[in-house]
Design a protein around this motif. Structure first.
Motif, short mmCIF file in Angstrom:
data_model
loop_
_atom_site.label_atom_id
_atom_site.label_comp_id
_atom_site.label_asym_id
_atom_site.label_seq_id
_atom_site.Cartn_x
_atom_site.Cartn_y
_atom_site.Cartn_z
N ASN A 137 -9.18 8.95 -7.63
CA ASN A 137 -8.95 9.15 -6.20
C ASN A 137 -7.46 9.23 -5.85
O ASN A 137 -7.11 9.28 -4.67
CB ASN A 137 -9.60 8.02 -5.41
CG ASN A 137 -11.10 8.02 -5.53
OD1 ASN A 137 -11.72 9.08 -5.59
ND2 ASN A 137 -11.69 6.84 -5.59
N ASN A 138 -6.62 9.18 -6.87
CA ASN A 138 -5.16 9.23 -6.68
C ASN A 138 -4.68 8.07 -5.80
O ASN A 138 -3.96 8.27 -4.83
CB ASN A 138 -4.74 10.59 -6.10
CG ASN A 138 -3.26 10.83 -6.24
OD1 ASN A 138 -2.59 10.18 -7.06
ND2 ASN A 138 -2.73 11.75 -5.46
N LEU A 139 -5.10 6.84 -6.17
CA LEU A 139 -4.74 5.65 -5.41
C LEU A 139 -3.94 4.70 -6.30
O LEU A 139 -4.28 4.49 -7.46
CB LEU A 139 -5.99 4.90 -4.92
CG LEU A 139 -6.98 5.67 -4.06
CD1 LEU A 139 -8.19 4.80 -3.77
CD2 LEU A 139 -6.35 6.12 -2.77
N THR A 140 -2.87 4.14 -5.75
CA THR A 140 -2.10 3.08 -6.41
C THR A 140 -1.74 2.06 -5.35
O THR A 140 -1.09 2.39 -4.37
CB THR A 140 -0.82 3.64 -7.05
OG1 THR A 140 -1.17 4.65 -7.98
CG2 THR A 140 -0.05 2.55 -7.77
N TYR A 141 -2.16 0.80 -5.57
CA TYR A 141 -1.85 -0.25 -4.62
C TYR A 141 -1.84 -1.59 -5.32
O TYR A 141 -2.21 -1.71 -6.50
CB TYR A 141 -2.85 -0.25 -3.45
CG TYR A 141 -4.30 -0.37 -3.85
CD1 TYR A 141 -4.91 -1.62 -3.93
CD2 TYR A 141 -5.07 0.75 -4.12
CE1 TYR A 141 -6.23 -1.74 -4.30
CE2 TYR A 141 -6.39 0.64 -4.49
CZ TYR A 141 -6.96 -0.60 -4.58
OH TYR A 141 -8.28 -0.73 -4.94
N TYR A 142 -1.41 -2.61 -4.60
CA TYR A 142 -1.29 -3.96 -5.16
C TYR A 142 -2.16 -4.90 -4.35
O TYR A 142 -2.34 -4.72 -3.15
CB TYR A 142 0.17 -4.43 -5.11
CG TYR A 142 1.08 -3.61 -5.98
CD1 TYR A 142 1.42 -4.05 -7.25
CD2 TYR A 142 1.59 -2.40 -5.54
CE1 TYR A 142 2.25 -3.30 -8.06
CE2 TYR A 142 2.42 -1.65 -6.35
CZ TYR A 142 2.75 -2.10 -7.61
OH TYR A 142 3.56 -1.35 -8.41
N LEU A 143 -2.70 -5.92 -5.03
CA LEU A 143 -3.58 -6.88 -4.37
C LEU A 143 -2.88 -8.23 -4.20
O LEU A 143 -2.11 -8.66 -5.07
CB LEU A 143 -4.85 -7.10 -5.20
CG LEU A 143 -5.82 -5.91 -5.27
CD1 LEU A 143 -7.00 -6.25 -6.15
CD2 LEU A 143 -6.29 -5.49 -3.90
N ILE A 144 -3.16 -8.86 -3.05
CA ILE A 144 -2.69 -10.21 -2.78
C ILE A 144 -3.88 -11.04 -2.32
O ILE A 144 -4.91 -10.46 -1.94
CB ILE A 144 -1.58 -10.22 -1.70
CG1 ILE A 144 -2.10 -9.61 -0.39
CG2 ILE A 144 -0.34 -9.51 -2.17
CD1 ILE A 144 -1.14 -9.73 0.76
#
Length: 195
Positions: A137-144
């Motif tokens: 899906n062309n997604l890059t993110y970070y989790l907190i």
């Protein structure tokens, strides 16, 4: 006598501000700020800072180098702003002081906001525990962890999209991701805090 009046007024201003803050804020009153204001008031009550202008000798500048307008300005009777073709716009001295204080206030506020944003982003960055890359899906993110903050972008130059760990299950996750990604593409963190 005039010096004593000036010293009294200069010392009374911070004391009155301290009193007004105490009356307005009551339970949330910042005693450290109040102490600083009171010490500033005591300083202006006791030290004649108004006499500093007399410490510079009058003959410090050679007279042949100064124009008539400069001599008027240095005497403290007039102030001027330079305009085109050697003309001058004469302004009252209080306007110069107010404009410089206004500019100083803007600079202090801007520096405060940058520091506040940097500290907030740094504290959020400390909670990041996983980087998610979804090439499909062309997604890059970070989790907190949940409860720290909502979806946001952090960082000035190395910007990141941050989501609470349960947010990717939300039905509007893709729309929120596109919104935050638009902030990254426009480099909005360089101009404002993008939420």
């Amino acid at each position: 006598m005039e010096l004593l009046i000036c010293m009294s007024i200069a010392g009374s201003v911070p004391v009155v501000i301290c009193l007004l803050l105490y009356i307005i804020q009551r339970d949330n009153y910042n005693y450290i700020l109040g102490r600083r204001l009171l010490l500033t008031g005591v300083f202006f009550y006791l030290i004649p800072v108004q006499l500093i202008k007399y410490l510079v000798p009058r003959d410090a500048f050679p007279k042949f180098m100064l124009s008539r307008e400069s001599q008027l300005y240095l005497s403290g009777s007039l102030s001027f702003w330079s305009e085109r073709k050697g003309e001058y716009v004469w302004m009252p001295d209080w306007f110069n002081i107010v404009s410089k204080l206004w500019l100083l206030g803007i600079i202090i506020f801007a520096v405060y906001q940058v520091i506040k944003f940097w500290k907030g982003a740094h504290s959020i960055r400390n909670f990041v525990f996983e980087k998610i890359e979804d090439p499909e899906n062309n997604l890059t993110y970070y989790l907190i962890p949940d409860g720290i903050c909502g979806p946001c972008t952090i960082g000035f130059f190395r910007q990141k999209i941050v989501f609470p760990e349960s947010f990717p299950l939300h039905p509007d996750f893709i729309m929120v991701y596109k919104h935050e990604h638009a902030h990254l593409k426009n480099h909005d963190n360089l101009t404002c805090c993008a939420r």
